[in-house]
Scaffold this motif. Structure first.
Motif, PDB file in Angstrom:
ATOM      1  N   PRO A   4      -5.412   4.421  -2.490  1.00 22.15           N
ATOM      2  CA  PRO A   4      -4.759   3.602  -3.527  1.00 22.15           C
ATOM      3  C   PRO A   4      -5.709   3.244  -4.665  1.00 22.15           C
ATOM      4  CG  PRO A   4      -4.254   2.774  -1.328  1.00 22.15           C
ATOM      5  CD  PRO A   4      -5.321   3.806  -1.158  1.00 22.15           C
ATOM      6  N   PHE A   5      -5.145   3.131  -5.875  1.00 20.18           N
ATOM      7  CA  PHE A   5      -5.918   2.772  -7.060  1.00 20.18           C
ATOM      8  C   PHE A   5      -5.589   1.324  -7.435  1.00 20.18           C
ATOM      9  CE2 PHE A   5      -5.932   2.555 -11.812  1.00 20.18           C
ATOM     10  CZ  PHE A   5      -7.313   2.546 -11.955  1.00 20.18           C
ATOM     11  N   PRO A   6      -6.520   0.370  -7.182  1.00 24.51           N
ATOM     12  CA  PRO A   6      -6.210  -1.049  -7.437  1.00 24.51           C
ATOM     13  C   PRO A   6      -6.153  -1.351  -8.937  1.00 24.51           C
ATOM     14  CG  PRO A   6      -8.497  -0.797  -6.742  1.00 24.51           C
ATOM     15  CD  PRO A   6      -7.869   0.557  -6.624  1.00 24.51           C
ATOM     16  N   VAL A   7      -5.126  -2.102  -9.334  1.00 20.15           N
ATOM     17  CA  VAL A   7      -4.994  -2.501 -10.734  1.00 20.15           C
ATOM     18  C   VAL A   7      -5.020  -4.024 -10.895  1.00 20.15           C
ATOM     19  CG1 VAL A   7      -3.790  -0.428 -11.466  1.00 20.15           C
ATOM     20  CG2 VAL A   7      -2.470  -2.346 -10.554  1.00 20.15           C
ATOM     21  N   LEU A   8      -4.737  -4.760  -9.819  1.00 22.81           N
ATOM     22  CA  LEU A   8      -4.774  -6.227  -9.873  1.00 22.81           C
ATOM     23  C   LEU A   8      -5.208  -6.716  -8.496  1.00 22.81           C
ATOM     24  CD1 LEU A   8      -4.177  -8.482 -11.944  1.00 22.81           C
ATOM     25  CD2 LEU A   8      -1.916  -8.714 -10.897  1.00 22.81           C
ATOM     26  N   GLN A   9      -6.301  -7.470  -8.464  1.00 25.55           N
ATOM     27  CA  GLN A   9      -6.886  -7.841  -7.183  1.00 25.55           C
ATOM     28  C   GLN A   9      -6.643  -9.305  -6.850  1.00 25.55           C
ATOM     29  OE1 GLN A   9     -11.004  -6.578  -7.674  1.00 25.55           O
ATOM     30  NE2 GLN A   9     -10.546  -4.591  -6.777  1.00 25.55           N
ATOM     31  N   ASP A  10      -6.671  -9.572  -5.546  1.00 26.55           N
ATOM     32  CA  ASP A  10      -6.611 -10.922  -4.992  1.00 26.55           C
ATOM     33  C   ASP A  10      -5.384 -11.686  -5.490  1.00 26.55           C
ATOM     34  OD1 ASP A  10      -7.399 -12.994  -3.413  1.00 26.55           O
ATOM     35  OD2 ASP A  10      -8.939 -13.757  -4.770  1.00 26.55           O
ATOM     36  N   LEU A  11      -4.214 -11.176  -5.195  1.00 28.91           N
ATOM     37  CA  LEU A  11      -2.969 -11.824  -5.616  1.00 28.91           C
ATOM     38  C   LEU A  11      -2.740 -13.102  -4.821  1.00 28.91           C
ATOM     39  CD1 LEU A  11      -2.564  -8.883  -6.705  1.00 28.91           C
ATOM     40  CD2 LEU A  11      -0.129  -9.214  -6.292  1.00 28.91           C
ATOM     41  N   ASP A  12      -2.197 -14.122  -5.480  1.00 28.82           N
ATOM     42  CA  ASP A  12      -1.858 -15.354  -4.781  1.00 28.82           C
ATOM     43  C   ASP A  12      -0.437 -15.243  -4.219  1.00 28.82           C
ATOM     44  OD1 ASP A  12      -0.044 -15.857  -6.880  1.00 28.82           O
ATOM     45  OD2 ASP A  12      -1.525 -17.050  -7.987  1.00 28.82           O
ATOM     46  N   GLU A  13      -0.001 -16.285  -3.525  1.00 25.99           N
ATOM     47  CA  GLU A  13       1.303 -16.247  -2.853  1.00 25.99           C
ATOM     48  C   GLU A  13       2.448 -16.078  -3.850  1.00 25.99           C
ATOM     49  OE1 GLU A  13       1.668 -19.705  -0.468  1.00 25.99           O
ATOM     50  OE2 GLU A  13       0.108 -19.123   0.955  1.00 25.99           O
TER      51      GLU A  13
END
Length: 663
Positions: free
Chosen positions: A182-191
């Protein structure tokens, strides 16, 4: 041939066997022809287009627990929003076809324009000048993929209500080298972000949540210096394969328990094999070697005592105080609390590096074990012990005119002028008294006793932040360059000496327990994360003896009585530490050491309160050090008071629990 000969014989059974053998051979020959001739190109293409990639899969890092099993550091799932490039393959191809058709149309328009200019048709060779080169086609394909990825990111931005950034170079590098992950585009998402994504999710989106474990400290900055921190590190360790095509995010400990026990906590990474086609897309995956989780590290630290010490320091001195606290069990050397301030956040953010580089606060230093400080008057009890062991009468009087002369040097005394014995000298912390008895006892005897406490030596704590301090050797004090003024400085805890708060906690524990110097213990055991998995725990024994100071119990008794008066006498400088309960009578000594610059001008003060309790049956040693305080009594003793209150409360709760258990 044998089969032909059998067919010629007039034997129906042999003829049947011969026919069957002939048919079987024909089937085998037909199959061989099909594989070798008809399907040869297909199998060759399959071999050329299949390849394998090895992926390093990190192990689950072990937990760090306090003495009661409460989690101080563990792993927590962090969710990244990633593009699954394999799912976007069809859209990539469609976008490429459209761009190529547009390019061909432009190309045809340019050819027609050229022919109109020349008034003739272009030859075959002339038309080649307008054809796409391989590089142009490759760039066209990447532009098509980039436009699709940007469109997906734009849709995600709209769904999440926030920008989803994309970088061309990062995307290009990921597509060319790591298409199968996978290619990460947005990290550490909140709830909230996760909920919004799930609400708009569809299988054809081309994006999904990608879970990665990250280090989590449930109590924030509590015991942060002691625990240490981790940093991203995907290198192989001993016992792992060294080569991998791709390494998933992993971490290693740097300092503190995370660093000192990194090998134990880290575990062993696994190996996953991913089959990819000639385009780089994942076809299949197989776990070749599963990862082995790290083990848990159980500390001697008591979370309740640790938090009480930190909260008291914060209440009395503020978040930016440069200070340290050590609480120790005098009976076995167990460290029950270790505080260093200013605190650091073990989970690094964008501002962490600048904060750690603050030369004024120096938050990266564990002041409890890695800070060198002049002890000031908290060293005077050791001078008293050396003098008592060399025949000093504790009731003998020393006149204090407000100063003491050592040669032509004038040493001031903050204690009021008057007559002092041991008890009164401890209460008022008279420089004159301790310089006088120290010089009379002899610097060699003082150094010999200090060597028994191991001042100037490391405690060998496994935190990668352990310093030995400074203390003169016998060879040094017997040399020509040593003067009585140097000895006088040692007698009041200054000059050519420096200690850590942990060293003072060990030393005061020895005074309390009758003369045994323990190695401080911070880790009680190492245990497997899953006890049912068959692993065994490794225990570190408590009460490992380092030395015996070898002084008489009578000398210790006289010193303890004087130190008790230091807190219980209303005139005592440590009176602010008193706990209003007879079960927690405190013996202590305050200290204030000047910090001088190169021009011998005072630039600050290191203030101390070193102590142990209860007086009758010593159990705890508490050492508080605050840089740039006023004096040890008003600055440090109130903090020790709060800690002893918590210790008393825990003792009473434990006693109640034992009573209920017996009944």
């Amino acid at each position: 041939m044998l089969i032909v000969d059998e067919l010629k014989k007039n034997d129906p059974q042999l003829q049947l066997v011969a026919v069957m053998l002939a048919a079987g051979l024909l089937i085998l020959l037909a199959g061989l022809w099909w594989v070798q001739v008809v399907s040869a190109r297909e199998y060759q293409t399959h071999m050329e287009t299949q390849a394998y990639r090895s992926v390093r899969v990190p192990a689950v890092r072990g937990k760090i627990l306090d003495c009661e099993g409460r989690v101080l550091a563990e792993n927590q799932a962090h969710y990244n929003l990633s593009l699954y490039l394999d799912d976007l393959r069809g859209r990539f191809d469609q976008a490429y076809k459209q761009l190529r058709q547009q390019g061909l149309a432009i190309q045809q328009h340019e050819i027609l324009a050229e022919e109109q200019t020349l008034h003739r048709s272009l030859t075959k060779d002339e038309r080649k000048r307008f054809a796409f080169t391989d590089n142009q086609l490759a760039l066209l394909a990447m532009q098509a993929r980039w436009s699709v990825a940007q469109n997906v990111a734009a849709g995600l931005s709209q769904d999440l209500g926030q920008p989803v950034p994309m970088d061309w170079r990062t995307f290009e590098r990921a597509y060319e080298t790591r298409l199968y992950v996978p290619f990460p585009v947005l990290q550490d998402l909140d709830e909230n972000q996760i909920a919004r994504f799930e609400e708009h999710f569809s299988p054809n989106l081309g994006a999904n949540l990608d879970m990665q474990p990250a280090r989590y400290y449930p109590y924030g900055t509590t015991a942060a210096h002691l625990l240490g921190y981790v940093a991203e590190d995907t290198k192989s360790i001993f016992g792992e394969d060294s080569y991998f095509s791709y390494r998933l995010p992993d971490y290693s400990g740097r300092v503190g328990i995370e660093g000192g026990f990194d090998t134990v906590l880290h575990g062993r990474a696994g190996d996953e094999e991913v089959e990819v086609n000639n385009y780089g897309y994942k076809q299949n995956e197989t776990i070749l070697d599963p990862s082995q989780p790290g083990e848990n590290v159980v500390l001697t630290i008591d979370l309740d005592i640790q938090r009480a010490a930190e909260e008291s320091l914060l209440s009395h001195r503020g978040a930016d105080a440069k200070a340290a606290i050590v609480v120790m069990d005098v009976r076995n050397g167990d460290v029950l609390a270790m505080v260093s301030s200013p605190a650091i956040n073990p989970v690094f953010s964008e501002n962490t590096t600048a904060y750690l580089d603050d030369t004024n606060l120096q938050p990266q230093i564990n002041r409890a074990t890695y800070g060198n400080f002049a002890p000031g008057s908290i060293f005077k009890p050791f001078i008293a012990l050396a003098a008592l062991e060399n025949g000093m009468d504790p009731n003998a009087i020393v006149d204090n005119p407000g100063y003491v002369m050592v040669g032509r040097r004038h040493i001031g005394d903050l204690a009021p002028p008057g007559q002092y014995n041991l008890r009164r000298a401890i209460i008022y912390s008279s420089n004159t008294y301790f310089v006088t008895i120290g010089l009379h006892a002899g610097i060699e005897n003082i150094v010999s006793l200090a060597n028994k406490f191991h001042f100037g030596e490391k405690t060998k704590l496994p935190t990668e932040q352990d310093i030995g301090g400074i203390f003169p050797s016998l060879h040094q004090v017997e040399g020509r360059d040593w003067r009585d003024g140097d000895s006088a400085n040692i007698c009041i805890g200054q000059g050519q000496m420096a200690v850590t708060p942990l060293q003072m906690a060990v030393a005061y524990s020895a005074i309390a327990n009758g003369g045994t110097v323990f190695w401080p213990r911070l880790v009680s055991k190492i245990e497997p994360q899953d006890p049912a998995g068959g692993g065994t725990a490794t225990n570190f024994p408590a009460g490992v003896v380092r030395d015996h100071i070898g002084v008489s119990l009578h000398s210790l008794k006289l010193l303890r009585e004087a130190m008790l008066a230091e807190t219980e006498d209303p005139e005592g400088t440590g009176h602010a530490a008193v706990v209003n309960n007879s079960a927690m009578r405190i013996c202590g000594k305050t200290g204030t050491a000047q910090v001088m610059d190169t021009h011998n001008r005072e630039t600050g003060r290191n203030t101390w309160f070193a102590s142990y309790a209860p007086y009758e049956h010593p159990h705890y040693a508490v050492v508080v050090m605050v840089e740039n305080g006023d004096y040890g009594g008003p600055t440090c003793a109130p903090i020790a008071h709060d800690i002893y209150e918590e210790l008393l409360k825990k003792d009473q709760m434990q006693a109640s629990s034992q009573t209920l258990a017996r009944n």
